[in-house]
Motif scaffolding. Sequence first.
Motif, PDB file in Angstrom:
ATOM      1  N   PRO A  34      24.520  42.221  82.218  1.00 27.83           N
ATOM      2  CA  PRO A  34      25.198  43.338  81.869  1.00 27.83           C
ATOM      3  C   PRO A  34      26.622  42.719  81.457  1.00 27.83           C
ATOM      4  CG  PRO A  34      25.502  42.773  83.946  1.00 27.83           C
ATOM      5  CD  PRO A  34      24.196  42.064  83.441  1.00 27.83           C
ATOM      6  N   TRP A  35      27.409  43.533  80.683  1.00 26.86           N
ATOM      7  CA  TRP A  35      28.681  43.201  80.198  1.00 26.86           C
ATOM      8  C   TRP A  35      29.773  44.318  80.337  1.00 26.86           C
ATOM      9  CZ3 TRP A  35      30.183  38.960  77.847  1.00 26.86           C
ATOM     10  CH2 TRP A  35      31.409  38.900  76.831  1.00 26.86           C
ATOM     11  N   TRP A  36      31.114  43.867  81.025  1.00 18.45           N
ATOM     12  CA  TRP A  36      32.128  44.981  81.467  1.00 18.45           C
ATOM     13  C   TRP A  36      33.650  44.783  80.528  1.00 18.45           C
ATOM     14  CZ3 TRP A  36      29.831  41.896  85.095  1.00 18.45           C
ATOM     15  CH2 TRP A  36      29.006  42.703  85.807  1.00 18.45           C
ATOM     16  N   SER A  37      33.724  44.100  79.773  1.00 19.73           N
ATOM     17  CA  SER A  37      33.238  44.085  78.457  1.00 19.73           C
ATOM     18  C   SER A  37      31.945  44.207  77.909  1.00 19.73           C
ATOM     19  CB  SER A  37      33.729  43.040  77.864  1.00 19.73           C
ATOM     20  OG  SER A  37      33.369  41.923  76.965  1.00 19.73           O
ATOM     21  N   ALA A  38      32.349  43.182  80.303  1.00 20.17           N
ATOM     22  CA  ALA A  38      31.115  42.666  80.953  1.00 20.17           C
ATOM     23  C   ALA A  38      30.509  41.687  81.113  1.00 20.17           C
ATOM     24  CB  ALA A  38      30.407  42.606  80.247  1.00 20.17           C
ATOM     25  N   PRO A  39      30.739  40.714  82.688  1.00 21.41           N
ATOM     26  CA  PRO A  39      30.124  39.254  82.929  1.00 21.41           C
ATOM     27  C   PRO A  39      29.344  39.181  82.331  1.00 21.41           C
ATOM     28  CG  PRO A  39      31.367  38.799  83.578  1.00 21.41           C
ATOM     29  CD  PRO A  39      31.189  39.544  83.861  1.00 21.41           C
ATOM     30  N   PHE A 134      47.572  52.412  85.586  1.00 22.48           N
ATOM     31  CA  PHE A 134      46.415  51.695  85.514  1.00 22.48           C
ATOM     32  C   PHE A 134      45.301  51.679  84.346  1.00 22.48           C
ATOM     33  CE2 PHE A 134      47.376  50.867  89.910  1.00 22.48           C
ATOM     34  CZ  PHE A 134      47.095  49.580  90.149  1.00 22.48           C
ATOM     35  N   VAL A 135      44.916  50.802  83.935  1.00 19.24           N
ATOM     36  CA  VAL A 135      43.905  50.858  82.558  1.00 19.24           C
ATOM     37  C   VAL A 135      42.714  50.121  83.787  1.00 19.24           C
ATOM     38  CG1 VAL A 135      43.069  50.180  80.690  1.00 19.24           C
ATOM     39  CG2 VAL A 135      45.642  50.192  80.817  1.00 19.24           C
ATOM     40  N   ASP A 136      41.420  51.021  83.662  1.00 19.39           N
ATOM     41  CA  ASP A 136      40.203  50.501  84.162  1.00 19.39           C
ATOM     42  C   ASP A 136      39.221  51.106  83.668  1.00 19.39           C
ATOM     43  OD1 ASP A 136      38.541  49.600  86.073  1.00 19.39           O
ATOM     44  OD2 ASP A 136      39.843  50.274  87.875  1.00 19.39           O
ATOM     45  N   PHE A 137      37.833  50.458  84.160  1.00 19.57           N
ATOM     46  CA  PHE A 137      36.643  51.137  83.463  1.00 19.57           C
ATOM     47  C   PHE A 137      36.374  52.257  83.833  1.00 19.57           C
ATOM     48  CE2 PHE A 137      36.202  46.431  83.353  1.00 19.57           C
ATOM     49  CZ  PHE A 137      36.098  46.405  82.140  1.00 19.57           C
ATOM     50  N   SER A 138      35.361  53.026  83.365  1.00 21.82           N
ATOM     51  CA  SER A 138      34.813  54.479  83.875  1.00 21.82           C
ATOM     52  C   SER A 138      34.389  54.373  85.086  1.00 21.82           C
ATOM     53  CB  SER A 138      34.054  54.816  82.755  1.00 21.82           C
ATOM     54  OG  SER A 138      34.482  55.011  81.418  1.00 21.82           O
ATOM     55  N   SER A 139      34.342  55.323  85.814  1.00 21.29           N
ATOM     56  CA  SER A 139      33.734  55.754  86.940  1.00 21.29           C
ATOM     57  C   SER A 139      32.437  55.729  87.053  1.00 21.29           C
ATOM     58  CB  SER A 139      33.994  56.880  87.816  1.00 21.29           C
ATOM     59  OG  SER A 139      35.559  57.207  87.776  1.00 21.29           O
ATOM     60  N   VAL A 164      38.108  53.014  80.188  1.00 20.82           N
ATOM     61  CA  VAL A 164      37.317  52.344  78.988  1.00 20.82           C
ATOM     62  C   VAL A 164      36.068  51.688  79.519  1.00 20.82           C
ATOM     63  CG1 VAL A 164      39.622  51.646  77.749  1.00 20.82           C
ATOM     64  CG2 VAL A 164      38.481  49.998  79.345  1.00 20.82           C
ATOM     65  N   ASN A 165      35.284  51.352  78.199  1.00 21.69           N
ATOM     66  CA  ASN A 165      34.088  50.984  78.691  1.00 21.69           C
ATOM     67  C   ASN A 165      33.937  49.347  78.129  1.00 21.69           C
ATOM     68  OD1 ASN A 165      32.941  53.000  80.100  1.00 21.69           O
ATOM     69  ND2 ASN A 165      32.551  53.974  78.496  1.00 21.69           N
ATOM     70  N   ASP A 166      34.977  49.055  77.713  1.00 21.74           N
ATOM     71  CA  ASP A 166      34.995  47.488  77.121  1.00 21.74           C
ATOM     72  C   ASP A 166      36.268  46.617  77.436  1.00 21.74           C
ATOM     73  OD1 ASP A 166      36.004  45.936  74.407  1.00 21.74           O
ATOM     74  OD2 ASP A 166      33.836  46.050  74.509  1.00 21.74           O
ATOM     75  N   VAL A 167      35.626  45.460  77.898  1.00 23.61           N
ATOM     76  CA  VAL A 167      36.834  44.565  78.563  1.00 23.61           C
ATOM     77  C   VAL A 167      37.797  44.160  77.207  1.00 23.61           C
ATOM     78  CG1 VAL A 167      35.526  42.372  77.747  1.00 23.61           C
ATOM     79  CG2 VAL A 167      37.298  42.431  79.682  1.00 23.61           C
ATOM     80  N   HIS A 168      37.560  44.244  75.996  1.00 26.54           N
ATOM     81  CA  HIS A 168      38.663  43.828  75.061  1.00 26.54           C
ATOM     82  C   HIS A 168      39.643  45.001  74.593  1.00 26.54           C
ATOM     83  CE1 HIS A 168      36.707  40.124  73.997  1.00 26.54           C
ATOM     84  NE2 HIS A 168      35.342  40.778  74.265  1.00 26.54           N
ATOM     85  N   VAL A 186      37.527  36.121  85.472  1.00 23.21           N
ATOM     86  CA  VAL A 186      36.887  35.544  84.184  1.00 23.21           C
ATOM     87  C   VAL A 186      37.632  36.171  82.869  1.00 23.21           C
ATOM     88  CG1 VAL A 186      34.939  37.248  84.210  1.00 23.21           C
ATOM     89  CG2 VAL A 186      34.566  34.947  83.220  1.00 23.21           C
ATOM     90  N   PHE A 187      38.204  37.199  83.251  1.00 19.28           N
ATOM     91  CA  PHE A 187      38.933  37.895  82.091  1.00 19.28           C
ATOM     92  C   PHE A 187      39.899  37.000  81.322  1.00 19.28           C
ATOM     93  CE2 PHE A 187      37.511  42.626  83.041  1.00 19.28           C
ATOM     94  CZ  PHE A 187      36.250  42.189  82.886  1.00 19.28           C
ATOM     95  N   ALA A 188      40.574  36.280  82.165  1.00 23.14           N
ATOM     96  CA  ALA A 188      41.626  35.683  81.819  1.00 23.14           C
ATOM     97  C   ALA A 188      40.952  34.438  80.731  1.00 23.14           C
ATOM     98  CB  ALA A 188      42.281  34.647  82.987  1.00 23.14           C
ATOM     99  N   GLY A 189      39.771  34.190  80.545  1.00 24.35           N
ATOM    100  CA  GLY A 189      39.347  33.352  79.592  1.00 24.35           C
ATOM    101  C   GLY A 189      39.169  33.988  78.112  1.00 24.35           C
ATOM    102  N   LYS A 190      39.614  35.312  78.054  1.00 27.30           N
ATOM    103  CA  LYS A 190      39.412  35.977  76.799  1.00 27.30           C
ATOM    104  C   LYS A 190      40.744  35.777  76.016  1.00 27.30           C
ATOM    105  CE  LYS A 190      35.618  38.334  77.872  1.00 27.30           C
ATOM    106  NZ  LYS A 190      34.562  37.940  77.041  1.00 27.30           N
ATOM    107  N   LYS A 191      40.643  35.821  74.662  1.00 27.18           N
ATOM    108  CA  LYS A 191      41.659  35.894  73.807  1.00 27.18           C
ATOM    109  C   LYS A 191      42.389  36.993  74.015  1.00 27.18           C
ATOM    110  CE  LYS A 191      42.925  34.516  68.913  1.00 27.18           C
ATOM    111  NZ  LYS A 191      42.560  34.487  67.567  1.00 27.18           N
TER     112      LYS A 191
END
Length: 234
Positions: A34-39, A134-139, A164-168, A186-191
């Motif tokens: 899976p990806w949440w943007s996604a692990p 808050f910003v979060d992923f969908s239920s 949203v459905n995308d980490v970016h 782990v999201f902290a590793g994103k640009k």
Amino acid sequence: MKGRHCSPRRGTHSPTLSPPKTRSPRCRDCCAAPWWSAPCSASAPSTCRRYWLAFTPAHPGIEIRLRQGGSTDLIERVRTGDLDLAFVSAPPGGAPGVTLTPIAAEPIVLACGSAHPLRNRDSVDLRDLQNETFVDFSSGWITRDVVDHAMAAAGVERRVAFEVNDVHWLLDLVSHGLGIAVAPQVFAGKKTAAQFVPIIDAPHWPIEVATSTDRHPGAAAKALLSLDDVRPRS
């Protein structure tokens, strides 16, 4: 996951893994992440990448095909036999018909914009977020369920203005100051321009391997499961 030199036929599996130049029996072996943007949850890309890097040189005859999707969908596809295994973020209540084997866990952290008052704190308590937007992923996404459960346990009622459905996209909205997020570290590793602050006594976002409780995985999936960090516990 499918053998490059196999002719896929539904319901049959190769008993062995053959090198690229050796003709192998027909097989159908599948896996997904899976990806949440996604692990790959989430999911987690770095976790999945580590396994592929260990697996590919040892089994050059196996072609890896990554399928991205939500954990709920991937778990159901494992249960029905469409996939042999999947890397998922485990639902809090488990999943009937599916065995979930923990392989990693990420603490959740606060993500906020560069002008947010909490950005320079050494750490925050979830109760400090009581009146935030808050910003979060969908239920229905496991990552959202983990955060919902943690906030409820802390007695925090929150308003999720952006789903949203995308980490970016999540990090972009946070970076522009439209809201904060509680997300896996782990999201902290994103640009991103978002700032990340540790949470006191933070709950963890789990990454697990999902396999069917009632069926044996195919040969390629067995080879992946034999890796030390992935091998299911007996």
